[in-house]
Design an enzyme around this catalytic site. Sequence first.
Site, PDB file in Angstrom:
ATOM      1  N   THR A  59      59.133  77.990  33.767  1.00 20.31           N
ATOM      2  CA  THR A  59      57.878  78.559  33.284  1.00 20.31           C
ATOM      3  C   THR A  59      56.737  77.548  33.345  1.00 20.31           C
ATOM      4  O   THR A  59      56.974  76.328  33.251  1.00 20.31           O
ATOM      5  CB  THR A  59      58.066  79.032  31.820  1.00 20.31           C
ATOM      6  OG1 THR A  59      56.787  79.315  31.255  1.00 20.31           O
ATOM      7  CG2 THR A  59      58.736  77.967  30.956  1.00 20.31           C
ATOM      8  N   ASP A  60      55.521  78.060  33.436  1.00 15.02           N
ATOM      9  CA  ASP A  60      54.351  77.160  33.416  1.00 15.02           C
ATOM     10  C   ASP A  60      54.197  76.487  32.054  1.00 15.02           C
ATOM     11  O   ASP A  60      53.478  75.491  31.924  1.00 15.02           O
ATOM     12  CB  ASP A  60      53.070  77.920  33.796  1.00 15.02           C
ATOM     13  CG  ASP A  60      52.739  79.089  32.877  1.00 15.02           C
ATOM     14  OD1 ASP A  60      53.505  79.371  31.929  1.00 15.02           O
ATOM     15  OD2 ASP A  60      51.695  79.738  33.107  1.00 15.02           O
ATOM     16  N   GLU A  61      54.884  77.024  31.030  1.00 14.36           N
ATOM     17  CA  GLU A  61      54.732  76.452  29.684  1.00 14.36           C
ATOM     18  C   GLU A  61      55.273  75.027  29.582  1.00 14.36           C
ATOM     19  O   GLU A  61      54.963  74.321  28.626  1.00 14.36           O
ATOM     20  CB  GLU A  61      55.401  77.352  28.633  1.00 14.36           C
ATOM     21  CG  GLU A  61      54.752  78.710  28.566  1.00 14.36           C
ATOM     22  CD  GLU A  61      55.038  79.486  27.291  1.00 14.36           C
ATOM     23  OE1 GLU A  61      55.474  78.884  26.301  1.00 14.36           O
ATOM     24  OE2 GLU A  61      54.821  80.703  27.306  1.00 14.36           O
TER      25      GLU A  61
ATOM     26  N   TYR B 209      60.545  76.680  22.418  1.00 14.13           N
ATOM     27  CA  TYR B 209      60.898  77.412  23.651  1.00 14.13           C
ATOM     28  C   TYR B 209      60.580  76.578  24.884  1.00 14.13           C
ATOM     29  O   TYR B 209      61.445  76.325  25.726  1.00 14.13           O
ATOM     30  CB  TYR B 209      60.145  78.752  23.718  1.00 14.13           C
ATOM     31  CG  TYR B 209      60.110  79.336  25.117  1.00 14.13           C
ATOM     32  CD1 TYR B 209      61.259  79.842  25.709  1.00 14.13           C
ATOM     33  CD2 TYR B 209      58.921  79.348  25.873  1.00 14.13           C
ATOM     34  CE1 TYR B 209      61.234  80.353  27.012  1.00 14.13           C
ATOM     35  CE2 TYR B 209      58.895  79.851  27.154  1.00 14.13           C
ATOM     36  CZ  TYR B 209      60.043  80.356  27.726  1.00 14.13           C
ATOM     37  OH  TYR B 209      60.027  80.845  29.002  1.00 14.13           O
TER      38      TYR B 209
ATOM     39  N   LYS C 121      63.021  74.814  27.803  1.00 10.43           N
ATOM     40  CA  LYS C 121      62.921  75.091  29.241  1.00 10.43           C
ATOM     41  C   LYS C 121      62.675  73.793  30.014  1.00 10.43           C
ATOM     42  O   LYS C 121      63.209  73.601  31.108  1.00 10.43           O
ATOM     43  CB  LYS C 121      61.786  76.090  29.517  1.00 10.43           C
ATOM     44  CG  LYS C 121      62.010  77.495  28.981  1.00 10.43           C
ATOM     45  CD  LYS C 121      63.169  78.219  29.646  1.00 10.43           C
ATOM     46  CE  LYS C 121      62.878  78.633  31.063  1.00 10.43           C
ATOM     47  NZ  LYS C 121      63.997  79.463  31.622  1.00 10.43           N
TER      48      LYS C 121
HETATM   49  P1  NAD Z   1      63.991  88.442  28.599  1.00  8.59           P
HETATM   50  O1  NAD Z   1      64.014  87.884  27.227  1.00  8.59           O
HETATM   51  O2  NAD Z   1      63.366  89.762  28.856  1.00  8.59           O
HETATM   52  O3  NAD Z   1      65.483  88.525  29.165  1.00  8.59           O
HETATM   53  C1  NAD Z   1      66.420  87.510  28.969  1.00  8.59           C
HETATM   54  C2  NAD Z   1      67.787  88.037  29.375  1.00  8.59           C
HETATM   55  O4  NAD Z   1      68.721  86.955  29.273  1.00  8.59           O
HETATM   56  C3  NAD Z   1      68.291  89.171  28.482  1.00  8.59           C
HETATM   57  O5  NAD Z   1      68.861  90.192  29.268  1.00  8.59           O
HETATM   58  C4  NAD Z   1      69.360  88.489  27.633  1.00  8.59           C
HETATM   59  O6  NAD Z   1      70.396  89.367  27.224  1.00  8.59           O
HETATM   60  C5  NAD Z   1      69.870  87.432  28.592  1.00  8.59           C
HETATM   61  N1  NAD Z   1      70.504  86.306  27.892  1.00  8.59           N
HETATM   62  C6  NAD Z   1      70.013  85.603  26.838  1.00  8.59           C
HETATM   63  N2  NAD Z   1      70.888  84.657  26.465  1.00  8.59           N
HETATM   64  C7  NAD Z   1      71.946  84.756  27.312  1.00  8.59           C
HETATM   65  C8  NAD Z   1      73.168  84.043  27.450  1.00  8.59           C
HETATM   66  N3  NAD Z   1      73.497  83.053  26.622  1.00  8.59           N
HETATM   67  N4  NAD Z   1      74.010  84.391  28.441  1.00  8.59           N
HETATM   68  C9  NAD Z   1      73.718  85.415  29.271  1.00  8.59           C
HETATM   69  N5  NAD Z   1      72.595  86.129  29.188  1.00  8.59           N
HETATM   70  C10 NAD Z   1      71.706  85.796  28.220  1.00  8.59           C
HETATM   71  O7  NAD Z   1      63.303  87.303  29.482  1.00  8.59           O
HETATM   72  P2  NAD Z   1      62.322  87.429  30.749  1.00  8.59           P
HETATM   73  O8  NAD Z   1      60.938  87.582  30.264  1.00  8.59           O
HETATM   74  O9  NAD Z   1      62.906  88.378  31.725  1.00  8.59           O
HETATM   75  O10 NAD Z   1      62.448  85.949  31.333  1.00  8.59           O
HETATM   76  C11 NAD Z   1      63.466  85.625  32.271  1.00  8.59           C
HETATM   77  C12 NAD Z   1      63.343  84.159  32.650  1.00  8.59           C
HETATM   78  O11 NAD Z   1      62.043  83.907  33.202  1.00  8.59           O
HETATM   79  C13 NAD Z   1      63.467  83.212  31.457  1.00  8.59           C
HETATM   80  O12 NAD Z   1      64.213  82.092  31.886  1.00  8.59           O
HETATM   81  C14 NAD Z   1      62.044  82.815  31.129  1.00  8.59           C
HETATM   82  O13 NAD Z   1      62.003  81.531  30.576  1.00  8.59           O
HETATM   83  C15 NAD Z   1      61.405  82.851  32.497  1.00  8.59           C
HETATM   84  N6  NAD Z   1      59.961  83.166  32.537  1.00  8.59           N
HETATM   85  C16 NAD Z   1      59.471  84.287  31.937  1.00  8.59           C
HETATM   86  C17 NAD Z   1      58.114  84.591  32.036  1.00  8.59           C
HETATM   87  C18 NAD Z   1      57.539  85.830  31.406  1.00  8.59           C
HETATM   88  O14 NAD Z   1      56.306  85.996  31.439  1.00  8.59           O
HETATM   89  N7  NAD Z   1      58.327  86.727  30.855  1.00  8.59           N
HETATM   90  C19 NAD Z   1      57.270  83.738  32.761  1.00  8.59           C
HETATM   91  C20 NAD Z   1      57.801  82.592  33.353  1.00  8.59           C
HETATM   92  C21 NAD Z   1      59.156  82.321  33.253  1.00  8.59           C
HETATM   93  O1  TDX Z   2      51.331  89.977  18.846  1.00  6.86           O
HETATM   94  C1  TDX Z   2      50.884  89.113  19.636  1.00  6.86           C
HETATM   95  N1  TDX Z   2      49.574  88.761  19.538  1.00  6.86           N
HETATM   96  C2  TDX Z   2      49.001  87.805  20.328  1.00  6.86           C
HETATM   97  O2  TDX Z   2      47.803  87.520  20.203  1.00  6.86           O
HETATM   98  C3  TDX Z   2      51.690  88.466  20.627  1.00  6.86           C
HETATM   99  C4  TDX Z   2      53.143  88.816  20.770  1.00  6.86           C
HETATM  100  C5  TDX Z   2      51.104  87.515  21.415  1.00  6.86           C
HETATM  101  N2  TDX Z   2      49.805  87.169  21.271  1.00  6.86           N
HETATM  102  C6  TDX Z   2      49.224  86.126  22.153  1.00  6.86           C
HETATM  103  C7  TDX Z   2      49.990  84.835  22.205  1.00  6.86           C
HETATM  104  C8  TDX Z   2      49.732  84.351  23.617  1.00  6.86           C
HETATM  105  O3  TDX Z   2      48.518  83.618  23.669  1.00  6.86           O
HETATM  106  O4  TDX Z   2      49.253  86.644  23.478  1.00  6.86           O
HETATM  107  C9  TDX Z   2      49.571  85.625  24.431  1.00  6.86           C
HETATM  108  C10 TDX Z   2      50.820  86.033  25.182  1.00  6.86           C
HETATM  109  O5  TDX Z   2      51.893  85.972  24.258  1.00  6.86           O
HETATM  110  P1  TDX Z   2      53.408  86.304  24.707  1.00  6.86           P
HETATM  111  O6  TDX Z   2      53.449  87.647  25.329  1.00  6.86           O
HETATM  112  O7  TDX Z   2      54.287  86.008  23.548  1.00  6.86           O
HETATM  113  O8  TDX Z   2      53.622  85.263  25.916  1.00  6.86           O
HETATM  114  P2  TDX Z   2      53.519  83.656  25.993  1.00  6.86           P
HETATM  115  O9  TDX Z   2      53.678  83.028  24.665  1.00  6.86           O
HETATM  116  O10 TDX Z   2      52.277  83.341  26.771  1.00  6.86           O
HETATM  117  O11 TDX Z   2      54.847  83.342  26.869  1.00  6.86           O
HETATM  118  C11 TDX Z   2      55.194  84.170  28.002  1.00  6.86           C
HETATM  119  O12 TDX Z   2      54.827  83.558  29.216  1.00  6.86           O
HETATM  120  C12 TDX Z   2      55.558  82.421  29.612  1.00  6.86           C
HETATM  121  C13 TDX Z   2      56.684  84.492  28.003  1.00  6.86           C
HETATM  122  O13 TDX Z   2      57.058  85.116  26.791  1.00  6.86           O
HETATM  123  C14 TDX Z   2      57.503  83.245  28.262  1.00  6.86           C
HETATM  124  O14 TDX Z   2      58.884  83.575  28.345  1.00  6.86           O
HETATM  125  C15 TDX Z   2      57.051  82.644  29.571  1.00  6.86           C
HETATM  126  O15 TDX Z   2      57.712  81.439  29.829  1.00  6.86           O
END
Ligand code: NAD
Ligand code: TDX
Length: 343
Positions: A125-127, A153, A157
């Site tokens: 992730t970019d985080e 988190y 990562k």
């Molecule tokens: P999500 O939370 O929607 O899904 C996570 C999945 O992983 C779920 O199906 C969960 O059951 C499974 N899981 C959790 N712990 C596990 C374990 N111990 N063994 C097997 N499975 C397990 O997450 P997402 O948003 O789809 O993110 C997927 C990946 O992408 C993550 O690694 C996250 O860090 C990365 N990522 C997400 C975003 C975003 O915006 N959502 C952006 C950049 C990177």
């Molecule tokens: O209720 C809310 N109100 C609010 O203002 C929530 C849930 C979020 N926010 C804000 C927090 C953040 O600035 O919105 C922005 C986005 O929040 P999230 O959806 O929780 O995402 P973020 O924290 O940016 O992280 C996401 O992007 C990077 C994913 O959840 C991560 O898994 C990924 O790595």
Amino acid sequence: MTIIVTGGAGFIGSNFIFHMLDKYPDYRIVCLDCLTYAGNLSTLAPVMENPNFRFVKESITDREAVYKLFEEEHPDIIVNFAAESHVDRSIENPEVFLDTNIKGTAVLMDACRKYGIKRYHQVSTDEVYGDLPLDRPDLFFTEETPIHTSSPYSSSKAAADLLVLAYHRTYGLPVTISRCSNNYGPYHFPEKLIPLMIANALNDKPLPVYGKGENVRDWLYVEDHCKAIDLIIHNGRVGEVYNIGGHNEMTNIDIVKIICKELGKPESLITYVEDRKGHDMRYAIDPTKIHSELGWLPETKFADGIKKTIKWYLDNKEWWETIISGEYQNYYDEMYGSREGMK
Ligand code: NAD
Ligand code: TDX
């Protein structure tokens, strides 16, 4: 070609599985997911009967189960999406983030070393780069930006990323890492900003915006992320990190206002609440490397992607209503009930 996709019952992993089965009808895709609160088997219903697909319910932290799966499947590629992914949950309870995101990554890579593999891909992730100031729009995260994390988190990562690079240098494991910006699209779990706002707006509930809503995120349609990972696992250079993002920076408040407008809901639903602890101000990716090396460019403009996403949530109410009516309700009450403005 056999690919193990971990975390495939979650948001991005499921979209990736759909993309791969559709694009490569001769590939075998094995989903390894232990179905935490964020994993949803009903999401994978469209592919459950596909003979090229197998679902295995185990944790990536379970060494015995992971080794057994490698013995059965002899995978060529591992794509590790499995993670605890929500920043707010990591602030409340970091431990499971360390276990899944760090230890789970190590177990998967140990299996790759033991049984041999063509590629281990870590979805990061970019985080991991921390945040950028709002008053420096000229700054972007490149692959050379130092790791500088803010939340448990992102720290977990980042630790996993460092382990992946260490396994490459120490053991010669053929790895790649991608660091993507915020995704949005179908099957996004309703604890995250965009689906939470859509669900609350549809239910005429307050829309909880943290702080002043001025934090900036760089939004990418999930399909574009999946296509980027597809390119990296096939053509990316081993040992390399690739940033993924589409120069689509928006403030949170603008996102919430767009959702209100698209749904015909009043902005009076917007409720400013106590800020997230350690809240990152701005994320912004420089995707030059993946563009110049692999020819990747995002295809979906935000104006179209958000319309498609909202339509998906309207057409698939059962998917998210089932989630928010269950255990999620306790999480929501704990997370938002005590926040000023939401009581
Ligand atoms: P999500 O939370 O929607 O899904 C996570 C999945 O992983 C779920 O199906 C969960 O059951 C499974 N899981 C959790 N712990 C596990 C374990 N111990 N063994 C097997 N499975 C397990 O997450 P997402 O948003 O789809 O993110 C997927 C990946 O992408 C993550 O690694 C996250 O860090 C990365 N990522 C997400 C975003 C975003 O915006 N959502 C952006 C950049 C990177
Ligand atoms: O209720 C809310 N109100 C609010 O203002 C929530 C849930 C979020 N926010 C804000 C927090 C953040 O600035 O919105 C922005 C986005 O929040 P999230 O959806 O929780 O995402 P973020 O924290 O940016 O992280 C996401 O992007 C990077 C994913 O959840 C991560 O898994 C990924 O790595």
